[in-house]
Design an enzyme around this catalytic site. Structure first.
Site, PDB file in Angstrom:
ATOM      1  N   SER A   1       0.858  -1.193   0.000  1.00  0.00           N
ATOM      2  CA  SER A   1       0.000   0.000   0.000  1.00  0.00           C
ATOM      3  C   SER A   1       0.890   1.238   0.000  1.00  0.00           C
ATOM      4  CB  SER A   1      -0.949  -0.049   1.203  1.00  0.00           C
ATOM      5  OG  SER A   1      -2.040   0.826   1.019  1.00  0.00           O
TER       6      SER A   1
ATOM      7  N   GLU B   1      -2.250  -2.877  -7.706  1.00  0.00           N
ATOM      8  CA  GLU B   1      -3.408  -3.201  -6.872  1.00  0.00           C
ATOM      9  C   GLU B   1      -3.951  -1.888  -6.343  1.00  0.00           C
ATOM     10  OE1 GLU B   1      -3.897  -3.064  -3.303  1.00  0.00           O
ATOM     11  OE2 GLU B   1      -2.049  -1.929  -3.013  1.00  0.00           O
TER      12      GLU B   1
ATOM     13  N   HIS C   1      -5.337  -5.382  -1.207  1.00  0.00           N
ATOM     14  CA  HIS C   1      -6.088  -5.069   0.007  1.00  0.00           C
ATOM     15  C   HIS C   1      -7.256  -6.008   0.252  1.00  0.00           C
ATOM     16  CE1 HIS C   1      -3.841  -1.290  -0.417  1.00  0.00           C
ATOM     17  NE2 HIS C   1      -4.167  -1.003   0.825  1.00  0.00           N
TER      18      HIS C   1
END
Lengths: 309, 309
Positions: free
Chosen positions: B114, B213, B280
């Site tokens: 992330s 992602e 996630h």
């Protein structure tokens, strides 16, 4: 008489046809009705682009249709101005399809903001065309009352300089670094500015006054975008920052968007003037972009030479 | 024996101290308890960085504190690995403060994802350090069950290649362009990749397999980010795209994130493999980044050489 190096399209005059184009997100006739009424009231003759109401998901029709509408507007000698209906998203998907030779051959004033920042950046890159950063034709009187209409009208239909004063009731009013800066006013929506980094459309901001505004982005994302601009070197050599509205940018954290703006802009060593009613908030005012501006952060006033001549 | 050009830190062994660091958003002891339990169960000795629980708005303490923790972890000869507690936002504010000489002198495996993509990009730029793209120590068994723990354990504590298969129940499974590509696996969170464009941290993706992602970004914003990557030239010369999870990315429009991924990646002329449980979503698996990978979009398998040696 401004002497800055940009292409000023002709001022709009009563009787001029203007084309309503949707380069980004979709709209509907009932949402544009009030905008058409206003333009008509100023003596302009609004004409709908062929695909102004096209829809394809979040886009106002496929890329080819949106590009074709822009190119039709730029190529048609009858059309004297291009009024975008709204922003949303999608301009960056079509800007590389614009016939810039047509733009340079017959410069027309292009009005819009938000996602239209991407279009205005491309027109700046390809034609050094000055533009008008103001509400689209999908007009809402609640958000853009009489003062907003008068401001757009003046920017399109007069050659007077545009003056915008920082307003105490604006959330970003507290963001200020004293001083005075002069340079071309470039920018608009912060998301679209950062989404131009590394592309040919990112303007050289050396000596420029950067205009930023945003809507519905939480403070940490505003931080990320300003940190991105800092880290890529785009703010090196900047003359000043004009901070518009940051509308609905609050989230659950105790750091506000004003904190972020102060933190990320306060140490640049250039004047910063917040509280300008420019952006997605109530009472949005119109400013030229691409033309010479003076940011007076002591007096709290941004003055911009006209986009039209 | 992989021969690719990256710096592989030593594999973690039972007894090794690992430091838990918060380079981005804040966390709390109770949120990291399960992660500490897992790491301890593998025989590792988790040590908290001095400011691991610091808080300053959406940041885990001021930039100086977060940078100091990272540099303390890299400099301490006892510490053998750096496990980020979580992402959020903030790594890009501190990556320019990292002592890269210390990183190169004593390479340590850095795990996270992330916002940690920004840290891993910086470590790639500054030290060609291979990293581990996997869950942080702020562990939630509901999201990252036993299979996720085993996957992170294998990536940190074995030197086996990592294999991830596209899964039919993943939302992005339908995104696929056949073919086979080999190159370093680089990337992670799409927001952080695009927020690196134009900075020294943006890796050269020529010949690389790009991993992407995302979480909680509507399709039009995913479109904007992929359009940005296309328009800045970052995808020219790409070898392939590994598409992980795009979690909670739906919005009200009828264009889905799968439509967007297919549209923006489908015409690049390189293999694209969607449906990888990386990101996630529930069941997140761990992959090395920076090391040689083979994307087999015919077989539906991504194989990555280890991050550790």
């Amino acid at each position: 008489m401004p002497t800055d190096d940009c292409l000023r399209p002709p001022v709009l005059r009563p009787g001029d046809p203007v084309m309503l184009v949707s380069p980004s997100g979709p709209t509907r006739p009932e949402r544009v009705a009030r905008g058409i009424e206003l333009l008509t009231g100023w003596g302009l003759r609004p004409v709908l682009a062929r695909h102004a109401y096209a829809r394809q998901g979040y886009l106002a029709g496929g890329d080819e249709l949106r590009a074709a509408d822009l190119n039709a507007a730029f190529a048609d000698p009858e059309v004297r101005g291009v009024i975008c209906t709204r922003g949303g998203y999608g301009a960056q998907r079509v800007v590389d399809l614009i016939d810039m030779a047509a733009v340079r051959r017959d410069p027309k004033v292009v009005a819009g903001f938000s996602d239209i920042t991407a279009l205005q950046f491309a027109l700046w890159r390809g034609a050094r065309l000055a533009s008008v950063h103001g509400p689209g034709a999908a007009w809402l009187d609640e958000r853009t009352p009489l003062s907003s209409a008068e401001s757009l009208h003046a920017a399109l239909m007069t050659t007077e300089p545009v003056t915008v004063a920082a307003a105490r009731d604006e959330e970003t009013y507290a963001v200020r670094v004293p001083g005075r800066a002069t340079g071309p006013l470039l920018g608009g929506n912060l998301c679209l500015i950062t989404a131009s980094i590394g592309t040919p459309d990112m303007p050289d901001l050396t000596g420029a006054v950067l205009l930023i505004e945003e809507v519905q982005e939480p403070p940490y994302k505003v931080d990320r975008m300003l940190t991105h601009l800092r880290r890529c070197g785009a703010l090196d050599g900047l003359a000043g920052v004009a901070v518009g509205q940051f509308t609905e940018c609050a989230d659950g954290w105790d750091t506000t968007v004003v904190d972020v703006l102060a933190d990320r802009l306060g140490d640049l060593g250039v004047p910063v003037l917040g509280g300008l009613p420019i952006g997605h908030g109530v009472g949005q005012l119109t400013v030229p972009v691409g033309t010479e501006a003076t940011l007076d952060a002591d007096a709290g006033i941004l003055t911009v030479t006209p986009a039209v001549a």
